[in-house]
Design an enzyme around this catalytic site. Structure first.
Site, PDB file in Angstrom:
ATOM      1  N   SER A  15      54.314  -1.380 -72.865  1.00  0.00           N
ATOM      2  CA  SER A  15      53.079  -1.908 -72.272  1.00  0.00           C
ATOM      3  C   SER A  15      52.837  -1.279 -70.899  1.00  0.00           C
ATOM      4  O   SER A  15      51.715  -0.859 -70.588  1.00  0.00           O
ATOM      5  CB  SER A  15      53.165  -3.429 -72.139  1.00  0.00           C
ATOM      6  N   ARG A  41      52.137  -5.361 -62.972  1.00  0.00           N
ATOM      7  CA  ARG A  41      52.465  -6.633 -63.627  1.00  0.00           C
ATOM      8  C   ARG A  41      51.232  -7.531 -63.688  1.00  0.00           C
ATOM      9  O   ARG A  41      51.068  -8.284 -64.656  1.00  0.00           O
ATOM     10  CB  ARG A  41      53.632  -7.330 -62.928  1.00  0.00           C
ATOM     11  N   HIS A  44      49.391  -6.162 -66.564  1.00  0.00           N
ATOM     12  CA  HIS A  44      50.121  -6.516 -67.781  1.00  0.00           C
ATOM     13  C   HIS A  44      49.871  -7.965 -68.170  1.00  0.00           C
ATOM     14  O   HIS A  44      49.708  -8.293 -69.352  1.00  0.00           O
ATOM     15  CB  HIS A  44      51.614  -6.277 -67.555  1.00  0.00           C
TER      16      HIS A  44
END
Length: 211
Positions: A15, A41, A44
């Site tokens: 990812s 992050r 994500h």
């Protein structure tokens, strides 16, 4: 669309690889290496690439948060969702904990008496905690207003504030007020954010802490 055969343990790494590939394909400038792991992050967690451009970091803020965690900081959130989303294993390893006062009966009573939000009052309650405190705010702009006011009054000296409330009413203003206050902070400018973003920022930093 080709389906990738990825082992469960490799999904997160893949990812993050896709995130970087997408940034490169869109011609995005390289992310600041000091903050790239946090920004990625956030992307994500949300699948929203706007975070590549909207994140604000005051100078030295990530180091302050890491140091506070190592010193057993208390992390105070404005929602149970943010509290639940923070990985507590490393926080507790260093003697810290993650608290949320939003559902406390005394907070609800005081908020009703004063005619303010529970989030506002819960920050006042947090100001009475001892030791370093990190605030992770993902929902309530009134929590940010409360923190800024408490600092002005000399009642609070937070290690740092993660200010990423989501929404429309006073959201942008609260974030900009936090930045202008000079309090060490991480902010997702604009209307986007949320409890999940607040939690993922804490997690992104703590995963690097103590390495």
């Amino acid at each position: 669309m080709k389906i990738e055969n990825i082992r469960p343990g490799d999904i997160e790494a893949r990812s993050f690889q896709i995130i970087q590939e997408t940034l490169d394909e869109n011609g995005h400038a390289p992310l600041d290496p000091r903050y790239a792991h946090i920004i990625k992050r956030c992307i994500h967690t949300s699948a929203d690439f706007d975070y590549a451009d909207s994140m604000y970091f005051s100078e030295g803020v990530t180091e302050r948060i890491s140091q506070a965690i190592l010193q057993g900081a208390v992390i105070v959130t404005d929602t149970r969702m943010a509290q639940a989303g923070i990985n507590k294993r490393r926080i507790e390893k260093y003697g810290g904990k993650v608290l949320c006062f939003i559902g406390d009966e005394d907070v609800a009573e005081e908020a009703k008496r004063l005619g303010v939000t529970r989030s506002f009052v819960s920050m006042e309650k947090a100001s009475r905690l001892e030791g370093p405190v990190i605030f992770a705010v993902g929902n309530a702009p009134t929590a940010l207003f409360s923190i800024v006011e408490l600092v002005k009054q000399g009642k609070l000296d937070p290690a740092a504030v993660i200010g990423v409330p989501v929404g429309f009413v006073n959201v942008v203003a609260s974030k900009e007020k936090l930045i202008e206050s000079g309090i060490p902070c991480i902010v997702a400018r604009g209307r986007k954010g949320g409890s999940n973003i607040a939690a993922c920022i804490v997690n992104a930093i703590q995963y690097k802490t103590g390495e």
